[in-house]
Design a protein around this motif. Structure first.
Motif, PDB file in Angstrom:
ATOM      1  N   UNK A  59      36.203  43.267  33.757  1.00 50.66           N
ATOM      2  CA  UNK A  59      36.852  44.407  34.425  1.00 50.66           C
ATOM      3  C   UNK A  59      37.660  43.928  35.634  1.00 50.66           C
ATOM      4  N   UNK A  60      37.115  42.968  36.386  1.00 49.99           N
ATOM      5  CA  UNK A  60      37.830  42.425  37.540  1.00 49.99           C
ATOM      6  C   UNK A  60      39.079  41.662  37.117  1.00 49.99           C
ATOM      7  N   UNK A  61      38.943  40.886  36.057  1.00 48.24           N
ATOM      8  CA  UNK A  61      40.030  40.019  35.615  1.00 48.24           C
ATOM      9  C   UNK A  61      41.281  40.812  35.261  1.00 48.24           C
ATOM     10  N   UNK A  62      41.116  41.952  34.646  1.00 47.82           N
ATOM     11  CA  UNK A  62      42.273  42.718  34.184  1.00 47.82           C
ATOM     12  C   UNK A  62      42.717  43.814  35.157  1.00 47.82           C
ATOM     13  N   UNK A  63      42.029  43.990  36.265  1.00 47.85           N
ATOM     14  CA  UNK A  63      42.376  45.037  37.233  1.00 47.85           C
ATOM     15  C   UNK A  63      43.528  44.562  38.122  1.00 47.85           C
TER      16      UNK A  63
ATOM     17  N   UNK B  61      44.877  42.027  45.386  1.00 46.23           N
ATOM     18  CA  UNK B  61      44.075  41.867  46.595  1.00 46.23           C
ATOM     19  C   UNK B  61      43.660  40.406  46.765  1.00 46.23           C
ATOM     20  N   UNK B  62      43.243  39.767  45.685  1.00 42.97           N
ATOM     21  CA  UNK B  62      42.853  38.364  45.744  1.00 42.97           C
ATOM     22  C   UNK B  62      44.037  37.475  46.104  1.00 42.97           C
ATOM     23  N   UNK B  63      45.193  37.809  45.589  1.00 50.53           N
ATOM     24  CA  UNK B  63      46.389  37.024  45.925  1.00 50.53           C
ATOM     25  C   UNK B  63      46.723  37.169  47.411  1.00 50.53           C
TER      26      UNK B  63
END
Length: 188
Positions: A105-109, A115-117
Motif C-alpha cells: 500500500x505504501x509503495x503505490x501511494x 513525501x519520502x522524496x
C-alpha cells in the motif's frame, strides 16, 4: 545508586526520543546527539563527541546504534551502553515492522512516495550540516596535520573514488601513529 538510575533513565528517554524522531539515517542522529548530550546536558565535551562519533563510524553496523553504544558506555558503562542500544532499536523496529505489513500500500501511494522524496532533500541538508559542524571542529582545532588529513580524505572519497573503508582504515592508522609519536615525545 539513585543518581545512576536517573542517568540511565535520561539516556533511555533521550536515545528513544532521538531514534523515534530521526529520519534519514545515522548521520542525522549524530547532530541531534551532539545537541542533546553536549549542548543541553553538558555530559560530553564537543571534541570528545567528535571522537566518539569517529569510533562509532569506524565500527561495523548502523552509526545510530554505534553512536548510542559509545555515548551510553561513556556515560554509564556497560549498563549505559545496553540501555542506549535498547532505546535506539525500539522505534525503528516498531516502525519497520508496521511498514512491512503495509508495504504494498505504501509503495503505490503517490502521497507517501512524494513525501519520502521531500524528506530526502531535508535529510541531505541535515547531513550537510553534520559535515559542516565536524569539519568546523577540525578547522577550529588549527592542527595543520588534521586539516590536511581531512582534505585528503575528502579528495580520495569524492574525486578519486577510493572506498570509504580504506579511507577510515588509513586515517585510523595515521591517528595511531600520531598518538605513538606524541607519547614518545612526552617521555623525552
Amino acid at each position: 545508586m539513585q543518581k545512576k538510575r536517573k542517568v540511565l533513565l535520561k539516556i533511555f528517554v533521550s536515545t528513544l526520543y532521538l531514534s523515534a524522531f530521526t529520519f534519514g539515517g545515522g548521520y542525522v542522529i549524530v547532530t541531534l546527539m551532539k545537541k542533546k548530550f553536549v549542548d543541553e546536558y553538558h555530559w560530553i565535551e564537543e571534541d570528545e563527541m567528535l571522537d566518539l562519533i569517529a569510533i562509532a563510524q569506524s565500527a561495523p553496523g548502523a552509526i545510530a546504534v554505534n553512536g548510542a553504544i559509545v555515548v551510553g558506555y561513556k556515560l554509564a558503562g556497560m549498563i549505559g551502553a545496553l540501555t542506549a542500544i535498547i532505546a535506539t532499536i525500539i522505534p525503528p523496529f516498531l516502525i519497520i515492522s508496521l511498514i512491512s505489513v503495509f508495504y504494498s500500500a505504501f509503495r503505490s501511494n503517490y502521497i507517501v512516495s512524494e513525501m519520502l522524496e521531500g524528506m530526502q532533500a531535508g535529510v541531505g541538508a541535515v547531513i550537510a550540516a553534520v559535515v559542516f559542524e565536524m569539519a568546523g571542529g577540525i578547522v577550529h582545532g588549527r592542527s595543520p596535520i588534521s586539516i590536511t588529513i581531512m582534505i585528503l580524505a575528502f579528495i580520495a572519497t569524492c574525486f578519486c573514488g577510493v572506498n570509504v573503508i580504506y579511507v577510515v582504515l588509513v586515517c585510523g592508522a595515521i591517528g595511531a601513529v600520531r598518538t605513538l609519536i606524541g607519547k614518545r615525545r612526552e617521555k623525552k
